[in-house]
Design an enzyme around this catalytic site. Structure first.
Site, PDB file in Angstrom:
ATOM      1  N   ASP A   1       0.814  -1.217   0.000  1.00 36.28           N
ATOM      2  CA  ASP A   1       0.000   0.000   0.000  1.00 36.28           C
ATOM      3  C   ASP A   1       0.850   1.270   0.000  1.00 36.28           C
ATOM      4  O   ASP A   1       2.056   1.222   0.248  1.00 36.28           O
ATOM      5  CB  ASP A   1      -0.947  -0.004   1.212  1.00 36.28           C
ATOM      6  CG  ASP A   1      -0.265  -0.450   2.493  1.00 36.28           C
ATOM      7  OD1 ASP A   1       0.968  -0.540   2.510  1.00 36.28           O
ATOM      8  OD2 ASP A   1      -0.966  -0.701   3.489  1.00 36.28           O
TER       9      ASP A   1
ATOM     10  N   ASN B   1      -7.390  -2.395  14.391  1.00 30.46           N
ATOM     11  CA  ASN B   1      -8.778  -2.659  13.991  1.00 30.46           C
ATOM     12  C   ASN B   1      -8.892  -3.897  13.090  1.00 30.46           C
ATOM     13  O   ASN B   1      -9.933  -4.133  12.487  1.00 30.46           O
ATOM     14  CB  ASN B   1      -9.389  -1.439  13.283  1.00 30.46           C
ATOM     15  CG  ASN B   1      -8.678  -1.115  11.964  1.00 30.46           C
ATOM     16  OD1 ASN B   1      -7.698  -1.776  11.604  1.00 30.46           O
ATOM     17  ND2 ASN B   1      -9.172  -0.129  11.246  1.00 30.46           N
TER      18      ASN B   1
ATOM     19  N   HIS C   1      -7.178  -4.510  10.333  1.00 31.01           N
ATOM     20  CA  HIS C   1      -6.947  -4.328   8.893  1.00 31.01           C
ATOM     21  C   HIS C   1      -5.682  -5.035   8.436  1.00 31.01           C
ATOM     22  O   HIS C   1      -4.773  -5.285   9.220  1.00 31.01           O
ATOM     23  CB  HIS C   1      -6.957  -2.843   8.492  1.00 31.01           C
ATOM     24  CG  HIS C   1      -5.726  -2.059   8.862  1.00 31.01           C
ATOM     25  ND1 HIS C   1      -5.723  -0.684   8.964  1.00 31.01           N
ATOM     26  CD2 HIS C   1      -4.445  -2.433   9.143  1.00 31.01           C
ATOM     27  CE1 HIS C   1      -4.505  -0.259   9.264  1.00 31.01           C
ATOM     28  NE2 HIS C   1      -3.718  -1.292   9.388  1.00 31.01           N
TER      29      HIS C   1
ATOM     30  N   GLU D   1      -9.624  -1.897   5.215  1.00 29.75           N
ATOM     31  CA  GLU D   1     -10.202  -1.529   6.503  1.00 29.75           C
ATOM     32  C   GLU D   1     -11.443  -2.387   6.808  1.00 29.75           C
ATOM     33  O   GLU D   1     -11.954  -3.060   5.907  1.00 29.75           O
ATOM     34  CB  GLU D   1     -10.597  -0.046   6.464  1.00 29.75           C
ATOM     35  CG  GLU D   1      -9.421   0.901   6.259  1.00 29.75           C
ATOM     36  CD  GLU D   1      -8.577   1.117   7.518  1.00 29.75           C
ATOM     37  OE1 GLU D   1      -8.482   0.215   8.358  1.00 29.75           O
ATOM     38  OE2 GLU D   1      -8.009   2.217   7.645  1.00 29.75           O
TER      39      GLU D   1
HETATM   40  C1  F6R Z   1       1.278  -1.103   6.018  1.00 28.38           C
HETATM   41  C2  F6R Z   1       0.320  -2.183   6.323  1.00 28.38           C
HETATM   42  C3  F6R Z   1      -0.501  -2.081   7.558  1.00 28.38           C
HETATM   43  C4  F6R Z   1       0.340  -2.359   8.810  1.00 28.38           C
HETATM   44  C5  F6R Z   1      -0.513  -2.293  10.077  1.00 28.38           C
HETATM   45  C6  F6R Z   1       0.344  -2.440  11.323  1.00 28.38           C
HETATM   46  O1  F6R Z   1       1.979  -1.372   4.837  1.00 28.38           O
HETATM   47  O2  F6R Z   1       0.226  -3.114   5.587  1.00 28.38           O
HETATM   48  O3  F6R Z   1      -1.563  -2.983   7.488  1.00 28.38           O
HETATM   49  O4  F6R Z   1       0.928  -3.611   8.711  1.00 28.38           O
HETATM   50  O5  F6R Z   1      -1.185  -1.075  10.140  1.00 28.38           O
HETATM   51  O6  F6R Z   1       1.195  -1.332  11.439  1.00 28.38           O
HETATM   52  P1  F6R Z   1       2.278  -1.238  12.594  1.00 28.38           P
HETATM   53  O7  F6R Z   1       3.267  -2.316  12.334  1.00 28.38           O
HETATM   54  O8  F6R Z   1       2.904   0.122  12.405  1.00 28.38           O
HETATM   55  O9  F6R Z   1       1.554  -1.406  13.875  1.00 28.38           O
END
Ligand code: F6R
Length: 243
Positions: A66, A135, A137, A142
């Protein structure tokens, strides 16, 4: 599903690095990558492994999950900048093998279609590395994203904007872009193997819901229960709500 619980973030990252090296040795060359605080140590371990000649990235193709929209790839809080800084510039991955959604694309629909088409043309990815949001995701898919979604432009949930403005990356909510380009749930779930990493107490509830079910679009990561080849690597805190 395999669940591997370690004592802490560093141990999780070392085990993930070992698995990555093993899979590369088996020809898993098309790899989906994630950004975020969870992944930083994995990239540092992989860079260390590269510097001690334990891994060679010359045949690897990467596809990041992403990118914020609209954000300049050169901006220090873009995901592209994160990857360049923590990983790409330290290893022998050919530049032409790096695939990334362009956060400045004029036409996000065409940008996403091109990305999805390229991944499909490879027969989907060999290995997808994932983190999980508080959450539930995955990527920026989301809660309530369709299980059939492909790479697309999405709106970020309030929860994600809040999490990403806690000072680890952005300093306040206003700074966080409100949209992103992301691989879809279908794109992700079609990877042959999926490795999910989670650390810390703040992930425990999402991890529990994703692993114990039920499968529901309310918790996007619960879709992984439908996949035959998922490895969860957790530290003790992230696994603390598993029954
Ligand atoms: C970003 C992604 C997100 C993160 C998730 C956890 O490329 O794929 O789904 O893996 O938000 O983020 P952290 O590791 O910062 O808690």
């Amino acid at each position: 599903m395999k669940i591997i619980i370690s004592n802490n973030h560093l141990e999780t990252s070392k085990k993930a690095c070992d698995l990555f090296i093993k899979l590369l040795g088996k020809g898993y060359y098309n790899i989906g990558l994630a950004t975020g605080s969870t992944q930083i140590r994995l990239y540092h371990e992989l860079v260390k492994a590269y510097k001690s000649s334990k891994i060679d990235f010359s045949l690897v193709n990467t596809f990041n999950l992403d990118e914020y929209y609209k954000i300049n790839p050169d901006y220090s809080l873009s995901y592209r900048y994160f990857m360049d800084n923590h990983f790409f510039k330290h290893i022998n991955l050919p530049k032409k093998n790096i695939n990334f959604l362009n956060g400045l694309a004029n036409d996000p629909i065409i940008e996403c279609k091109k990305y999805e088409t390229k991944i499909k043309s490879l027969g989907y990815l060999d290995l997808q590395i994932l983190g999980i949001g508080v959450n539930g995701h995955i990527g920026f898919c989301e809660p309530y994203s369709s299980f059939d979604s492909e790479t697309s432009l999405v709106n970020l949930s309030d929860e994600t904007i809040k999490q990403n403005s806690d000072g680890r990356f952005f300093k306040n909510k206003e700074e966080v872009p409100k949209q992103a380009l992301t691989m879809g749930m279908k794109t992700i779930i079609n990877a042959k193997k999926i490795l999910v990493l989670a650390n810390g107490q703040r992930k425990a509830s999402a991890v529990n819901k994703a692993i114990e079910g039920p499968i529901s679009s309310k918790v996007p990561a619960s879709i992984l229960l439908n996949h035959k080849n998922v490895v969860w690597m957790l530290d003790k805190e992230a696994s603390s709500e598993l029954k």
